[in-house]
Motif scaffolding. Structure first.
Motif, short mmCIF file in Angstrom:
data_model
loop_
_atom_site.label_atom_id
_atom_site.label_comp_id
_atom_site.label_asym_id
_atom_site.label_seq_id
_atom_site.Cartn_x
_atom_site.Cartn_y
_atom_site.Cartn_z
N GLY A 1 0.81 -1.21 0.00
CA GLY A 1 0.00 0.00 0.00
C GLY A 1 0.84 1.26 0.00
N VAL A 2 2.05 1.16 -0.52
CA VAL A 2 2.96 2.31 -0.51
C VAL A 2 3.55 2.48 -1.90
CG1 VAL A 2 5.08 3.24 0.49
CG2 VAL A 2 3.61 1.78 1.88
N LEU B 1 12.26 3.49 2.65
CA LEU B 1 11.29 2.50 3.14
C LEU B 1 10.48 3.16 4.23
CD1 LEU B 1 13.54 -0.67 3.53
CD2 LEU B 1 11.87 -0.23 1.74
N PRO B 2 9.17 3.07 4.15
CA PRO B 2 8.34 3.70 5.19
C PRO B 2 8.70 3.16 6.57
CG PRO B 2 6.98 2.89 3.38
CD PRO B 2 8.37 2.39 3.13
#
Ligand SMILES: [Zn+2]
Length: 84
Positions: free
Chosen positions: A5-6, A18-19
């Motif tokens: 979802g990113v 990277l989140p």
């Protein structure tokens, strides 16, 4: 494989951030080695864990003279007959 979802853009140097939520979930901390794997059209990131140079195991691996060896292979090596 499922989408996280990113969507992130690659920067000029080819970097992607990277989140934080993913880094936290996958326990990736600053300075941790990450291995880049490829599978077909996919690029997969995996926390790097050293593998035994002899059998490929990732269990109980230690380093000796810049090579990685597992406990099992170490035990087997200790039983190699020595020729004088
Ligand atoms: Zn081994």
């Amino acid at each position: 494989m499922k989408p996280a979802g990113v969507v992130r853009k690659v920067d000029q140097l080819g970097r992607i951030v990277l989140p934080k939520s993913l880094r936290k979930r996958y326990q990736m901390n600053e300075g941790d080695p990450v291995e880049i794997l490829v599978q077909g059209d996919h690029i997969i990131l995996e926390r790097y864990r050293p593998k035994c140079v002899f059998c490929g195991s990732m269990d109980a691996v230690s380093e000796f003279k810049e090579r990685h060896i597992c406990a099992q292979c170490m035990t087997e090596m200790n039983h190699i007959p020595r020729h004088a």
